[in-house]
Motif scaffolding. Structure first.
Motif, PDB file in Angstrom:
ATOM      1  N   UNK A 240       0.871  -1.170   0.000  1.00 11.85           N
ATOM      2  CA  UNK A 240       0.000   0.000   0.000  1.00 11.85           C
ATOM      3  C   UNK A 240       0.913   1.228   0.000  1.00 11.85           C
ATOM      4  N   UNK A 241       0.525   2.302  -0.723  1.00 12.02           N
ATOM      5  CA  UNK A 241       1.408   3.488  -0.771  1.00 12.02           C
ATOM      6  C   UNK A 241       1.355   4.246   0.551  1.00 12.02           C
TER       7      UNK A 241
ATOM      8  N   UNK B 198      -6.368  -4.473   0.338  1.00 14.67           N
ATOM      9  CA  UNK B 198      -7.169  -3.523  -0.433  1.00 14.67           C
ATOM     10  C   UNK B 198      -7.123  -4.001  -1.887  1.00 14.67           C
TER      11      UNK B 198
ATOM     12  N   UNK C 165      -1.143  -4.497   3.979  1.00 10.62           N
ATOM     13  CA  UNK C 165      -1.078  -3.629   5.153  1.00 10.62           C
ATOM     14  C   UNK C 165       0.214  -3.926   5.900  1.00 10.62           C
TER      15      UNK C 165
ATOM     16  N   UNK D 166       5.997   3.644  -1.572  1.00 10.56           N
ATOM     17  CA  UNK D 166       5.280   4.411  -2.594  1.00 10.56           C
ATOM     18  C   UNK D 166       5.867   4.190  -3.984  1.00 10.56           C
TER      19      UNK D 166
ATOM     20  N   UNK E 113      -3.342  -4.580  -2.527  1.00  8.66           N
ATOM     21  CA  UNK E 113      -2.281  -3.958  -1.731  1.00  8.66           C
ATOM     22  C   UNK E 113      -2.379  -4.439  -0.296  1.00  8.66           C
TER      23      UNK E 113
ATOM     24  N   UNK F 195      -4.083   8.580   1.461  1.00 13.18           N
ATOM     25  CA  UNK F 195      -5.039   7.470   1.511  1.00 13.18           C
ATOM     26  C   UNK F 195      -4.865   6.662   2.787  1.00 13.18           C
ATOM     27  N   UNK F 196      -5.974   6.220   3.361  1.00 14.50           N
ATOM     28  CA  UNK F 196      -5.943   5.464   4.612  1.00 14.50           C
ATOM     29  C   UNK F 196      -6.469   4.062   4.361  1.00 14.50           C
TER      30      UNK F 196
ATOM     31  N   UNK G 122       3.640   5.505   4.430  1.00  7.38           N
ATOM     32  CA  UNK G 122       4.582   6.518   4.905  1.00  7.38           C
ATOM     33  C   UNK G 122       6.031   6.246   4.537  1.00  7.38           C
TER      34      UNK G 122
ATOM     35  N   UNK H 117       4.960   0.680  -5.063  1.00  5.54           N
ATOM     36  CA  UNK H 117       3.535   0.638  -5.434  1.00  5.54           C
ATOM     37  C   UNK H 117       3.359   1.181  -6.855  1.00  5.54           C
TER      38      UNK H 117
END
Lengths: 237, 237, 237, 237, 237, 237
Positions: free
Chosen positions: B109-110, B217, B143, B117, B141, B157-158, B112, B120
């Motif tokens: 996932x993109x 996701x 976690x 990022x 994606x 995005x969260x 911190x 991704x």
């Protein structure tokens, strides 16, 4: 006993074909049980009983073409679904889920039609991952031409599919079923015309690697990755 | 020839186990080919070569416990991935997708971590639904504790999972594999401690109808609904 | 002196026609100056100089069909736009805005192509409502088939149009212009095939009250409401 | 006279403990007045009066363990809250805010339980920054296991905390209070089991720098930054 | 016959002036027909009939100052609009759209006032791009001080304008009209005070390239780009 | 040793005063240590050294008026911040956080200025809740006129405050400090004019229950609710 089969929760007759006819036909052709639950009806006070009977007859013809195994009608009056007490609407839909025990559930996206929103809410409660709902492997919302895209952009939720099914082999069957709804489907450039439905399928498909597609918004999937892999299913397409 | 198997694109050693160890173990136990592509390495300039060797050795032990069939390392220096020309990073990852031809791809996932990022982005290009990418049935994606939840709420995005895999039968194996990463996993209440990983799995699982889960996701799924229902049918091929 | 005319900022040759060809043809037919600024080129290092020349020639033919009055090419190498120092890219695009002084600007949506993102960013800076930018009445982002819809759903921004232009009278001209790009446009079911472009136009149009449409995401409009009502008034100046 | 103390608006008995028990216990231990307003009750028509009495008794025991100073019950029938006229529900909750004049208010996140949504709406009106509401320094929504995470991902709002309270010193007291709700709390892996509640607290805490946490979504804060600084409060932890 | 003119759908008397008074005055000064439809009234059961009469009289004075050509009042009781059956509220607003046939429609943003939400929903149905709605070139939602900004940040939709109208020449007329609403407009620092309204206009304007502005959220525009260009309208400002 | 005091991370000289001058003055008046870290400078290559010296002098005068205790300048060239290697920029900002050990950190919102984005990213890494970051009770992003509101609506994140500080007592001091930046602050209707800054403060304040306010987006708060309550702080306002 484990769940099996596909349940499509349609707000009104024609929504199931408009939104998911190609996917329904694929599942039926694969020998899976497919149930259509049509919640609202074009009935009094807004429509005459004659219209009601016509739309039900159209639905049955369309379902027959698609290969649907079970057609259920809740017969709530269209545009008045949200006037039902929440507990009663939830209960009616939950009872069907409890009885059908599906593996995959398709429900309306909460869009510009107030009935679609009320039924989305009820479907969300009926498919919670407890009891019969715990056996559902996939819950997704479908795209309904001339309602889904009338949500206010960037104020209300806007449909973006994360699941597109290749319906290249069933698109013609879908359009044939849709043509049964003579009372509902206008001529081009009507927003639910046969041409518009074909165009959407071509748009969804070509952006996903094939010719024709149906797009869905996955809400909850609990299937395991190994189900999706070809290696477990020799000879699977 | 159709695609098959699972490809996990891990930014750094331990991310694959932390995020998807239970799902990897499930697929491996089902006899599926599982490839782990580890893109960055704890190497100079920020880390010593000794640390690099240690983390690779830890990764190989963890992969062995999970049943991984193929471990690949791109060996880009950690925290410097985004300094690579975009075309080169994209090309390196696309080449692996082209060779492995997976059915399911899991990517970061993109979040911190700037490397997450960049990777991704590259994974999104490498898995476009054209060429080898057209055979991918599911892209999702994952976690990563202590990075994914450090994105700024409501600015970036969260993570909210729309796919949770039941890893109740493999959670202990996942934690055993994670324990191999002695250089990376702190004691409780460290954000990547064994206890924190177990807690997240219990949270994801109990909200989805089972004991332990891994959340993902879904970015793009093209699997047909009949695969999900067919696999559960008695006597299904 | 007040601004006038339309400026389309295209990342690569064909994007302007693919995304806004019908709107361009409408404006040109109304006698308005239309400028196309093509930022990147299919040139070395990723493409040969022969390909470069071919795509420029294709662009000039397409622009001619659409009635474009001014075709400008910045000639940055494709896929390497984001490697430019930000200040230089911003400066190059701002200089064009300063010289053209348009009323309406169309720029790419920040989608899956890294060049589109870099050019979106630069266009946003060049059109700020100060200096020449203060004369821009409308800034909108366009939809590019096979890139815009490859953004990750619900992680990256997803295109939902709030402006759809009726291109029923110019759709055939648009497709004729698009056909000039022989090097770029694949056969159906390719994601940028003529059939896919027509399908998208039919989808956008039929959901907006007409046959064929082009969808845009309005970023900033400062036009007064009386322009929209005034222009339709009988005898309006 | 300035506001003071904490007001928790709980939809049903157990929500206050489930979502904010650790924070309540912290405030109570610090000598602050804590009011719990329980809006709905497990009463007829969906529940028997015996269940109603049991849940109220359980709530009073739980509140006692947490150190709550004031327990109020509005006694609206569960699942029928949204059938109340909006003006009446708003008025009933506003009257409590007016009387209690709290500094901090915690309300439910608008999630999958229809009562939670109706009460969220009413709480939003009752805490507007006018009149008694102008004295509220912080309004936040809490996370309720087995409802908050059943909102549809990326269609409905999804909970992401921007405020996490360190409840390491009160987690055991919270779980002790939760155990009072024998009628509501299932065994593991039930979605509201003691184990699931502990797991969520460990997940929220470890991602925020401590062992156990409770997460909230801040809606409106008007506290000044100087309140938060240690320098003004010698001896503050 | 084509549509023409501006229709503003105001929930209560004063909303039209508060949110769009400057734009209304601009259109009226340009000779366009402007209709204000005020849906709810400050009437029994929450208000006395005397208050009702006063607010209507204030509205008529304000409309006169702005140059409104047609003032219509639906007279639904304030705070009880959402208790109306959806089909009836939709029908009442649709009938006005059908009769007025506007080119531009301004409706409330769905904010913290429950009436605003119900009227937003009804306006969305009444302006669908079919029938009379197909002639609407622009539909936008307006910003109402002390309700729009009381939506919960990042849970409910938050107003961000994509259209700002330069009202520098009409801001004083707007404030003069607003001052007619003696029963509604408090003294500074009241959230709807004259000073607050001026401040918002200055904020919106200065961020858009001029002194005073009114911000709107465009929901659907079908105007063609050539309408916006100066070249077609010699002498247009 | 516990953290204390306020750290404001300003991209360029004037941002700290523009965005948070009133809050800074409140904290300073309360006797708290306040550090301003100015990251970029108006220096070569885009600006002359004379401009650099002037802006630093202006900053020192403004800081003096606000009561800042510590002014630090990193002196990276403006508009070139994002060209720095990520690890180096992160390291430079993290070193300041490590040394200052603040309780509250204010950083830029990731808006239309590329420097603001790069510094937001670096600040997010430097304030992670580990090490010195674990002592930070509140991290929030601030609103910078003429950059924050130039993000593309509904494509990029749009600023909506969830924290508004009452700066009624310090607004004049803020404007006095802002006036020191003669090289940066234009006349009305410039987007950063004194009048625009006052208007924004009046807008934020009046929607929050007071006269003048400064709005922030809370990213992470770990303060306990008992800190906010008046009861613990006899004599506190």
């Amino acid at each position: 006993m484990s769940n099996q089969g596909l349940l499509v929760i349609a707000p009104h007759p024609d929504d199931e074909t408009l939104a998911a006819g190609g996917t329904i036909a694929l599942c039926a052709a694969a020998g899976l049980p497919v149930t259509i639950l049509t919640v609202a009806a074009h009935m009094p006070p807004l429509y005459s009983e004659a219209v009601h009977q016509q739309t039900v007859a159209e639905a049955r013809r369309a379902h027959g073409i698609l290969g649907v195994t079970d057609s259920q009608f809740l017969d709530l009056p269209a545009v008045y679904v949200s006037e039902q007490p929440v507990a009663e609407l939830n209960g009616a839909i939950a009872a069907v889920v409890e009885k059908v025990r599906p593996t995959v559930v398709l429900c309306p996206y909460p869009d510009r039609h107030v009935d679609h929103r009320a039924i989305f809410d009820a479907a969300m409660v009926a498919t919670r991952p407890v009891g019969a709902g715990a056996g559902i492997k996939l819950l997704a919302a479908f795209e309904t031409l001339s309602e889904t895209h009338w949500n206010a952009p960037h104020i209300e939720p806007n449909f973006t599919p994360n699941w597109v099914v290749d319906v290249t082999t069933t698109i013609e069957r879908k359009l044939e079923a849709l043509a049964c709804y003579e009372s509902q489907i206008p001529a081009f450039p009507g927003p639910r015309s046969i041409e518009a439905v074909r165009a959407l399928a071509m748009f969804r498909g070509t952006q996903s690697g094939f010719a024709y597609g149906e797009g869905f918004h996955i809400i909850r999937m609990t299937a395991s990755a190994d189900i999706l892999t070809g290696a477990l299913r020799p000879g699977a397409s």
